[in-house]
Scaffold this active site. Structure first.
Site: not given
Ligand code: SF4
Length: 290
Positions: A130, A226
């Site tokens: 992203e 993450s």
């Protein structure tokens, strides 16, 4: 034994949407390719591979000319769109609409920043897809801040437009914005854009409340997630008797000895079915002990 799964744990809307699109596009007559892991969870990837999706990286694009390719929820770099178009690949764009909107906003403010000598700063993980896609909206000019020390790359005498990758923690984003604010030269503007996704912004406080009611916590997350790493650290801090696992096979019966309650939670990339399997396995382990 009380065993409960946190009701807010599991996939965010963007991931659910991308997986639904992928499943609709699957056909026995034609392969469906997906660029990168659709979600950072090994068990879900295995399930989707078995259903027929082929996960590829960019080096494989020239080999799938004219074939069907899905972009996952995280979004892609503009260069990837160009490459896919040049190869006549049939694109199925499952980018989360919230990420698409953020990309658009970053492009808009990058244009503004070019007029006032400003800088685009993105709070994100530099290798995260992203963040790579977001940086791509600025011709690679944006500064990615992953660690507190990374703010040294910012010129505090020039205006700053601050954004966040959607999956980052809202709490950490506020801390970062405060740190940058303290360093800004007098009279120079800092624009903090709200871009942490609502689906993840409040996960940390909710998780802290949830774990209070249990003696042991099992946190289920893929190794690459993450968001999973961050949320696990949040839980471990307030509840030391927390164990992080990727699959039910890693559960150890010793964790549940003399315990009366177990809470199960996971990252925004952890599928609900996996947490259900973890729950069933704990039930079996506890029955076989008694
Ligand atoms: S975290 Fe939010 S913005 Fe990011 S993919 Fe999920 S729903 Fe979309």
């Amino acid at each position: 034994m009380k065993i409960e799964i946190e009701k807010d744990a599991g996939f965010c809307f963007g991931v659910v949407n991308a997986i639904e699109i992928a499943q609709k596009e699957l056909s026995p007559d034609e392969p469906l390719y997906c660029l990168g892991d659709i979600v950072h969870n090994e068990a879900e990837i295995k399930r989707l591979e078995e259903a027929g999706i082929r996960f590829i990286d960019k080096s494989f694009l020239p080999d799938i000319k004219g074939k069907k390719l899905l972009f996952r929820a995280h979004g892609e770099h503009p260069e990837t769109y160009r490459k896919v178009q040049s190869l006549d690949i049939q694109l199925i764009d499952a980018t989360c609409p919230i990420v698409l909107n953020l990309q658009k906003n970053i492009r808009k403010y990058y244009e503004e920043a070019q007029k006032n000598n400003g800088q685009i700063v993105i709070f994100g993980d530099s290798g995260h897809p992203e963040a790579i896609g977001l940086k791509g909206q600025t011709g690679e000019k944006a500064i990615i801040v992953s660690q507190p020390d990374d703010i040294q790359a910012i010129d505090f005498a020039r205006p700053v437009y601050l954004f966040s990758q959607t999956t980052k923690s809202g709490e950490q984003y506020e801390v970062l914005a405060d740190n940058i604010r303290k360093n800004m030269k007098a009279g120079v503007s800092l624009f903090v854009k709200k871009s942490v996704c609502g689906q993840v912004a409040n996960r940390a406080p909710k998780l802290r409340r949830f774990v209070k009611d249990f003696e042991v916590i099992i946190f289920v997350s893929g190794r690459k997630s993450s968001n999973g790493k961050y949320l696990y650290s949040v839980v471990k801090e307030v509840h030391p008797d927390t164990h992080k696992i990727t699959s039910p096979a890693e559960l150890q019966s010793a964790w549940f000895e003399h315990k009366k309650s177990v809470g199960i939670s996971g990252a925004t990339s952890t599928p609900q079915w996996l947490m259900e399997e973890v729950k069933k396995t704990i039930e079996k382990l506890c029955i076989s002990k008694n």
